[in-house]
Scaffold this motif. Sequence first.
Motif, PDB file in Angstrom:
ATOM      1  N   GLN B  56       0.954  -1.194   0.080  1.00 24.83           N
ATOM      2  CA  GLN B  56      -0.060  -0.046   0.343  1.00 24.83           C
ATOM      3  C   GLN B  56       0.793   1.034   0.005  1.00 24.83           C
ATOM      4  N   LYS B  57       0.390   2.252  -0.690  1.00 25.53           N
ATOM      5  CA  LYS B  57       0.969   3.488  -0.508  1.00 25.53           C
ATOM      6  C   LYS B  57       0.968   4.232   0.717  1.00 25.53           C
ATOM      7  N   GLY B  58       2.454   4.775   1.360  1.00 22.80           N
ATOM      8  CA  GLY B  58       2.190   5.440   2.288  1.00 22.80           C
ATOM      9  C   GLY B  58       1.912   7.015   2.127  1.00 22.80           C
ATOM     10  N   ASP B  59       2.409   7.969   2.749  1.00 23.25           N
ATOM     11  CA  ASP B  59       2.340   9.349   2.744  1.00 23.25           C
ATOM     12  C   ASP B  59       2.904   9.828   1.752  1.00 23.25           C
ATOM     13  N   ILE B  60       3.981   9.366   1.254  1.00 23.03           N
ATOM     14  CA  ILE B  60       4.871  10.010   0.253  1.00 23.03           C
ATOM     15  C   ILE B  60       5.279   9.057  -0.770  1.00 23.03           C
ATOM     16  N   ALA B  61       4.399   8.324  -1.601  1.00 25.02           N
ATOM     17  CA  ALA B  61       4.964   7.224  -2.358  1.00 25.02           C
ATOM     18  C   ALA B  61       5.010   7.834  -3.799  1.00 25.02           C
ATOM     19  N   GLU B  62       4.955   8.999  -4.092  1.00 20.01           N
ATOM     20  CA  GLU B  62       5.178   9.578  -5.481  1.00 20.01           C
ATOM     21  C   GLU B  62       6.615   9.391  -5.811  1.00 20.01           C
ATOM     22  N   GLY B  63       6.739   8.930  -7.152  1.00 26.84           N
ATOM     23  CA  GLY B  63       8.361   8.465  -7.342  1.00 26.84           C
ATOM     24  C   GLY B  63       8.936   7.643  -7.050  1.00 26.84           C
ATOM     25  N   TYR B  64       8.132   6.546  -6.316  1.00 27.72           N
ATOM     26  CA  TYR B  64       8.750   5.408  -5.686  1.00 27.72           C
ATOM     27  C   TYR B  64       7.947   4.233  -6.078  1.00 27.72           C
ATOM     28  N   SER B  65       8.401   2.985  -6.011  1.00 29.51           N
ATOM     29  CA  SER B  65       7.829   1.739  -6.407  1.00 29.51           C
ATOM     30  C   SER B  65       8.535   0.715  -5.675  1.00 29.51           C
ATOM     31  N   VAL B  66       7.744  -0.251  -5.353  1.00 29.13           N
ATOM     32  CA  VAL B  66       7.939  -1.544  -4.371  1.00 29.13           C
ATOM     33  C   VAL B  66       7.467  -2.776  -4.873  1.00 29.13           C
ATOM     34  N   SER B  67       8.073  -3.945  -4.326  1.00 26.63           N
ATOM     35  CA  SER B  67       7.495  -5.101  -4.828  1.00 26.63           C
ATOM     36  C   SER B  67       7.689  -6.211  -3.561  1.00 26.63           C
ATOM     37  N   ARG B  68       6.599  -6.873  -3.607  1.00 26.81           N
ATOM     38  CA  ARG B  68       6.781  -7.897  -2.163  1.00 26.81           C
ATOM     39  C   ARG B  68       6.548  -9.235  -2.808  1.00 26.81           C
ATOM     40  N   GLU B  69       7.361 -10.087  -3.464  1.00 24.95           N
ATOM     41  CA  GLU B  69       7.355 -11.173  -3.858  1.00 24.95           C
ATOM     42  C   GLU B  69       7.640 -12.247  -3.057  1.00 24.95           C
ATOM     43  N   LYS B  70       8.688 -11.899  -2.136  1.00 28.69           N
ATOM     44  CA  LYS B  70       9.018 -12.956  -0.930  1.00 28.69           C
ATOM     45  C   LYS B  70       8.752 -12.356   0.317  1.00 28.69           C
ATOM     46  N   LYS B  71       8.440 -13.212   1.298  1.00 26.93           N
ATOM     47  CA  LYS B  71       8.183 -12.586   2.634  1.00 26.93           C
ATOM     48  C   LYS B  71       9.285 -11.863   3.124  1.00 26.93           C
ATOM     49  N   GLU B  72      10.458 -12.442   2.923  1.00 22.49           N
ATOM     50  CA  GLU B  72      11.867 -11.776   3.541  1.00 22.49           C
ATOM     51  C   GLU B  72      12.333 -10.513   2.735  1.00 22.49           C
ATOM     52  N   SER B  73      11.892 -10.193   1.495  1.00 17.67           N
ATOM     53  CA  SER B  73      12.521  -9.105   0.613  1.00 17.67           C
ATOM     54  C   SER B  73      11.198  -8.157   0.534  1.00 17.67           C
ATOM     55  N   PHE B  74      11.600  -6.922   0.674  1.00 15.53           N
ATOM     56  CA  PHE B  74      10.758  -5.935   0.280  1.00 15.53           C
ATOM     57  C   PHE B  74      11.815  -4.513  -0.424  1.00 15.53           C
ATOM     58  N   PRO B  75      12.076  -4.742  -1.632  1.00 11.03           N
ATOM     59  CA  PRO B  75      12.903  -3.709  -2.189  1.00 11.03           C
ATOM     60  C   PRO B  75      12.122  -2.476  -2.592  1.00 11.03           C
ATOM     61  N   LEU B  76      12.785  -1.288  -2.425  1.00 13.28           N
ATOM     62  CA  LEU B  76      12.285  -0.040  -2.982  1.00 13.28           C
ATOM     63  C   LEU B  76      13.130   0.600  -4.273  1.00 13.28           C
ATOM     64  N   THR B  77      12.372   1.075  -5.158  1.00 14.77           N
ATOM     65  CA  THR B  77      12.972   1.648  -6.346  1.00 14.77           C
ATOM     66  C   THR B  77      12.700   3.047  -6.410  1.00 14.77           C
ATOM     67  N   VAL B  78      13.618   3.810  -6.347  1.00 13.62           N
ATOM     68  CA  VAL B  78      13.519   5.184  -6.391  1.00 13.62           C
ATOM     69  C   VAL B  78      13.744   5.579  -7.899  1.00 13.62           C
ATOM     70  N   THR B  79      12.425   6.185  -8.441  1.00 14.68           N
ATOM     71  CA  THR B  79      12.574   6.270 -10.101  1.00 14.68           C
ATOM     72  C   THR B  79      12.891   7.882 -10.112  1.00 14.68           C
ATOM     73  N   SER B  80      13.222   8.120 -11.517  1.00 22.54           N
ATOM     74  CA  SER B  80      13.583   9.325 -11.841  1.00 22.54           C
ATOM     75  C   SER B  80      12.402  10.303 -11.687  1.00 22.54           C
ATOM     76  N   ALA B  81      11.327  10.046 -11.427  1.00 20.52           N
ATOM     77  CA  ALA B  81      10.220  10.673 -11.027  1.00 20.52           C
ATOM     78  C   ALA B  81      10.079  11.357  -9.768  1.00 20.52           C
ATOM     79  N   GLN B  82      10.869  10.795  -8.786  1.00 22.00           N
ATOM     80  CA  GLN B  82      11.236  11.374  -7.539  1.00 22.00           C
ATOM     81  C   GLN B  82      11.941  12.658  -7.471  1.00 22.00           C
ATOM     82  N   LYS B  83      11.244  13.858  -7.049  1.00 25.83           N
ATOM     83  CA  LYS B  83      11.857  15.024  -7.474  1.00 25.83           C
ATOM     84  C   LYS B  83      13.055  15.521  -6.338  1.00 25.83           C
ATOM     85  N   ASN B  84      12.974  14.789  -5.194  1.00 22.66           N
ATOM     86  CA  ASN B  84      13.975  15.100  -4.307  1.00 22.66           C
ATOM     87  C   ASN B  84      14.422  13.907  -3.647  1.00 22.66           C
TER      88      ASN B  84
END
Lengths: 111, 119
Positions: B56-84
């Motif tokens: 689920q998105k939190g308060d400042i999700a714009e410009g970020y993406s995540v995946s949760r394919e495994k219970k142990e892992s939760f990678p965060l991608t900071v995209t070029s759309a994230q301004k700061n």
Amino acid sequence: ILNVEQSPQSLHVQEGDSTNFTCSFPSSNFYALHWYRWETAKSPEALFVMTLNGDEKKKGRISATLNTKEGYSYLYIKGSQPEDSATYLCAHTSGTYKYIFGTGTRLKVLA
Amino acid sequence: DGGITQSPKYLFRKEGQNVTLSCEQNLNHDAMYWYRQDPGQGLRLIYYSQIVNDFQKGDIAEGYSVSREKKESFPLTVTSAQKNPTAFYLCASSLSPGHLRSSYNSPLHFGNGTRLTVT
């Protein structure tokens, strides 16, 4: 209060002094209030999780109280030691996964 | 020992590049979170996940993406759309709060963080 507010922002105390900080949070629909200690170069570590109005918790020289009706919690440190130097964070949840954090109180204990 | 591992500790990227921050836990926790810290501000929630394949998105999700394919892992991608994007990023996990008021007794367990600098 709509957000979680902590005061003071920072303070310096002498070794042996006792001190306390405040965390203010929205009093409506309260579920839990967490306290964390965050030492430099380490990860935040949970101190207390408080859920009931009037709760008092203690861990060594550190204790905390909770007033959910008026929306505040106090953290007390008795006889501060240099190793107590850290940032102390509080976080509130009103029943969702969104734990809202305060900006923290930075404590420096001078030897 | 059980815990949360974030890598790398420091990350430098050029503006316009996507970057992925790693978070792995072996605590068998259902819930995982990503927070961002900026100077003078509290930890702000970017994304959270209650169970595998759900987030689920939190308060400042714009410009970020995540995946949760495994219970142990939760990678965060900071995209070029994230301004700061330059900030300190913390990953956390907890036992799933579920729907019982008493289950909010579970504290968050944090990693050591990743400091991202984008120039």
